[in-house]
Write a protein that holds these residues in place. Structure first.
Motif, PDB file in Angstrom:
ATOM      1  N   ALA A  22       0.461  -1.123   0.205  1.00  0.00           N
ATOM      2  CA  ALA A  22       0.173  -0.209   0.135  1.00  0.00           C
ATOM      3  C   ALA A  22       0.594   0.977  -0.265  1.00  0.00           C
ATOM      4  CB  ALA A  22      -1.209   0.181   1.551  1.00  0.00           C
ATOM      5  N   PHE A  23       1.001   2.322  -0.246  1.00  0.00           N
ATOM      6  CA  PHE A  23       1.264   3.677  -0.920  1.00  0.00           C
ATOM      7  C   PHE A  23       0.296   4.808  -0.497  1.00  0.00           C
ATOM      8  CE2 PHE A  23       0.342   1.925  -4.910  1.00  0.00           C
ATOM      9  CZ  PHE A  23      -0.242   2.343  -5.502  1.00  0.00           C
ATOM     10  N   VAL A  24       0.764   5.709   0.183  1.00  0.00           N
ATOM     11  CA  VAL A  24       0.024   6.970   0.729  1.00  0.00           C
ATOM     12  C   VAL A  24       0.998   8.015  -0.415  1.00  0.00           C
ATOM     13  CG1 VAL A  24      -0.346   8.767   1.736  1.00  0.00           C
ATOM     14  CG2 VAL A  24      -0.520   6.385   2.532  1.00  0.00           C
ATOM     15  N   CYS A  25       0.975   8.104  -1.479  1.00  0.00           N
ATOM     16  CA  CYS A  25       1.228   9.527  -2.597  1.00  0.00           C
ATOM     17  C   CYS A  25       1.182  11.458  -2.118  1.00  0.00           C
ATOM     18  CB  CYS A  25       0.591   9.187  -3.634  1.00  0.00           C
ATOM     19  SG  CYS A  25       1.272   7.863  -4.462  1.00  0.00           S
ATOM     20  N   HIS A  26       2.683  11.001  -1.540  1.00  0.00           N
ATOM     21  CA  HIS A  26       1.922  13.133  -1.515  1.00  0.00           C
ATOM     22  C   HIS A  26       2.936  13.388  -2.397  1.00  0.00           C
ATOM     23  CE1 HIS A  26       5.639  13.281   0.333  1.00  0.00           C
ATOM     24  NE2 HIS A  26       5.804  11.948   0.788  1.00  0.00           N
ATOM     25  N   GLY A  28       5.140  16.423  -1.316  1.00  0.00           N
ATOM     26  CA  GLY A  28       5.907  16.991  -0.810  1.00  0.00           C
ATOM     27  C   GLY A  28       5.994  18.371  -0.073  1.00  0.00           C
ATOM     28  N   LYS A  29       4.061  18.279  -0.175  1.00  0.00           N
ATOM     29  CA  LYS A  29       4.126  20.429   0.776  1.00  0.00           C
ATOM     30  C   LYS A  29       2.796  19.705   1.036  1.00  0.00           C
ATOM     31  CE  LYS A  29       6.082  22.244  -3.406  1.00  0.00           C
ATOM     32  NZ  LYS A  29       5.249  22.837  -4.866  1.00  0.00           N
ATOM     33  N   GLY A  30       2.800  19.113   2.077  1.00  0.00           N
ATOM     34  CA  GLY A  30       1.448  18.173   2.506  1.00  0.00           C
ATOM     35  C   GLY A  30       0.113  18.112   2.291  1.00  0.00           C
ATOM     36  N   LYS A  31      -0.312  17.775   0.499  1.00  0.00           N
ATOM     37  CA  LYS A  31      -1.701  16.991  -0.112  1.00  0.00           C
ATOM     38  C   LYS A  31      -0.569  15.876  -0.048  1.00  0.00           C
ATOM     39  CE  LYS A  31      -3.505  21.288  -0.445  1.00  0.00           C
ATOM     40  NZ  LYS A  31      -5.387  21.267  -0.260  1.00  0.00           N
ATOM     41  N   ILE A  32      -2.474  14.594   0.162  1.00  0.00           N
ATOM     42  CA  ILE A  32      -2.507  13.573  -0.345  1.00  0.00           C
ATOM     43  C   ILE A  32      -2.905  13.299  -1.295  1.00  0.00           C
ATOM     44  CG2 ILE A  32      -1.589  12.892   2.302  1.00  0.00           C
ATOM     45  CD1 ILE A  32      -3.586  11.939   2.298  1.00  0.00           C
ATOM     46  N   LEU A  33      -2.540  12.495  -2.441  1.00  0.00           N
ATOM     47  CA  LEU A  33      -3.600  11.567  -3.795  1.00  0.00           C
ATOM     48  C   LEU A  33      -3.961  10.643  -2.774  1.00  0.00           C
ATOM     49  CD1 LEU A  33      -4.244  12.247  -6.732  1.00  0.00           C
ATOM     50  CD2 LEU A  33      -2.460  10.505  -6.598  1.00  0.00           C
ATOM     51  N   LEU A  34      -5.897  10.271  -3.171  1.00  0.00           N
ATOM     52  CA  LEU A  34      -6.210   9.754  -2.752  1.00  0.00           C
ATOM     53  C   LEU A  34      -7.396   8.947  -4.140  1.00  0.00           C
ATOM     54  CD1 LEU A  34      -8.626  10.569   0.739  1.00  0.00           C
ATOM     55  CD2 LEU A  34      -6.124   9.029   0.358  1.00  0.00           C
ATOM     56  N   GLU A  79       9.933   9.891  -3.855  1.00  0.00           N
ATOM     57  CA  GLU A  79      10.987   9.597  -2.998  1.00  0.00           C
ATOM     58  C   GLU A  79      10.466   8.211  -1.973  1.00  0.00           C
ATOM     59  OE1 GLU A  79      11.695  13.052  -0.556  1.00  0.00           O
ATOM     60  OE2 GLU A  79      12.555  14.226  -1.922  1.00  0.00           O
ATOM     61  N   ILE A  80      10.748   7.487  -1.527  1.00  0.00           N
ATOM     62  CA  ILE A  80      10.065   6.146  -0.876  1.00  0.00           C
ATOM     63  C   ILE A  80      10.287   6.287   0.481  1.00  0.00           C
ATOM     64  CG2 ILE A  80       9.459   3.535  -0.865  1.00  0.00           C
ATOM     65  CD1 ILE A  80       9.954   4.189  -4.123  1.00  0.00           C
ATOM     66  N   VAL A  81       9.676   6.481   1.539  1.00  0.00           N
ATOM     67  CA  VAL A  81      10.254   6.218   2.649  1.00  0.00           C
ATOM     68  C   VAL A  81       9.097   4.857   3.266  1.00  0.00           C
ATOM     69  CG1 VAL A  81       9.679   7.084   5.152  1.00  0.00           C
ATOM     70  CG2 VAL A  81      10.112   7.881   3.049  1.00  0.00           C
ATOM     71  N   SER A  82       9.713   3.523   3.732  1.00  0.00           N
ATOM     72  CA  SER A  82       8.573   2.748   4.576  1.00  0.00           C
ATOM     73  C   SER A  82       8.004   3.137   5.900  1.00  0.00           C
ATOM     74  CB  SER A  82       9.548   1.499   5.000  1.00  0.00           C
ATOM     75  OG  SER A  82       8.656   0.644   5.109  1.00  0.00           O
ATOM     76  N   ILE A  83       7.279   3.102   6.448  1.00  0.00           N
ATOM     77  CA  ILE A  83       6.424   3.863   7.489  1.00  0.00           C
ATOM     78  C   ILE A  83       5.777   2.411   8.256  1.00  0.00           C
ATOM     79  CG2 ILE A  83       5.750   6.409   6.129  1.00  0.00           C
ATOM     80  CD1 ILE A  83       3.089   5.187   6.100  1.00  0.00           C
ATOM     81  N   GLY A  84       5.536   1.128   7.936  1.00  0.00           N
ATOM     82  CA  GLY A  84       5.256   0.208   8.356  1.00  0.00           C
ATOM     83  C   GLY A  84       4.017  -0.962   7.952  1.00  0.00           C
ATOM     84  N   ALA A 105       5.333   5.685   1.898  1.00  0.00           N
ATOM     85  CA  ALA A 105       4.784   7.233   1.423  1.00  0.00           C
ATOM     86  C   ALA A 105       5.647   7.973   0.582  1.00  0.00           C
ATOM     87  CB  ALA A 105       4.817   7.955   3.118  1.00  0.00           C
ATOM     88  N   VAL A 106       4.522   8.135  -0.732  1.00  0.00           N
ATOM     89  CA  VAL A 106       6.174   8.561  -1.741  1.00  0.00           C
ATOM     90  C   VAL A 106       5.576   9.698  -2.757  1.00  0.00           C
ATOM     91  CG1 VAL A 106       5.455   6.765  -3.983  1.00  0.00           C
ATOM     92  CG2 VAL A 106       4.887   5.548  -1.929  1.00  0.00           C
ATOM     93  N   LYS A 107       6.607  10.172  -2.639  1.00  0.00           N
ATOM     94  CA  LYS A 107       6.163  11.853  -2.433  1.00  0.00           C
ATOM     95  C   LYS A 107       6.479  11.950  -4.548  1.00  0.00           C
ATOM     96  CE  LYS A 107       8.316  16.213  -3.339  1.00  0.00           C
ATOM     97  NZ  LYS A 107       9.631  16.350  -3.989  1.00  0.00           N
ATOM     98  N   VAL A 108       5.283  12.037  -5.742  1.00  0.00           N
ATOM     99  CA  VAL A 108       5.257  11.754  -6.743  1.00  0.00           C
ATOM    100  C   VAL A 108       4.783  13.562  -7.221  1.00  0.00           C
ATOM    101  CG1 VAL A 108       3.787   9.620  -6.567  1.00  0.00           C
ATOM    102  CG2 VAL A 108       2.204  11.566  -6.102  1.00  0.00           C
TER     103      VAL A 108
END
Length: 153
Positions: A22-26, A28-34, A79-84, A105-108
């Motif tokens: 699973a991923f939460v794309c963001h 880098g400025k505080g918004k996430i993509l759903l 950017e990819i960060v494993s968050i759990g 968490a993935v920056k796009v």
């Protein structure tokens, strides 16, 4: 897994534990993509979801992650960060399902996002973590908590 008739009808998450990346794309400025799941999705149709997909046999976690992001959003991870990880136990069509979610968490780049799966995704949207749309996928709040704990936003 074999492909004979005794095993071919087994379903991930129902007949055996499924593994999802699973991923939460963001941005880098505080918004996430759903994405809003369409009626063609396996479950939780019409609900806003952070994104993800089943890990295939022999596939590495990050390879699955990159593949799914390209398939769903037509973009590469910056950017990819494993968050759990977490166990996702829920009810679907009267049966308990069990998935292990490996979450990133993935920056796009927001300017490159496209709907790569229009038969599965009805809508895409960028949201502030404190103003998420509803109805929400059953695992979205857990993923958002992991984002906060990892200090992504």
């Amino acid at each position: 897994m074999t492909t004979d008739s005794t095993h071919s009808d087994l379903k991930r998450g129902v007949d055996y534990i499924g593994v999802t990346v699973a991923f939460v794309c963001h941005d880098g400025k505080g918004k996430i993509l759903l994405n809003k799941r369409s009626e063609n999705c396996r479950d939780e149709q019409g609900r806003w979801d952070n994104g993800g997909g089943a890990l295939e046999f022999g596939e590495m976690f990050e390879d699955c992650l990159r593949r799914e992001i390209r398939e769903e959003y037509c973009v590469d991870a910056e950017e990819i960060v494993s968050i759990g990880t977490f166990n996702n136990l829920r009810e679907h069509q009267g049966k308990t399902t069990h998935w292990v979610a490996i979450v990133y968490a993935v920056k796009v780049d927001p300017s490159k996002i496209q709907n790569g799966e229009p038969t599965k995704i009805d809508e895409l949207g960028w949201f502030s973590p404190d103003a998420l749309p509803s109805p929400q996928h059953s695992s979205l709040q857990r993923a958002m908590q992991m984002m906060k704990e990892a200090k992504i936003f």
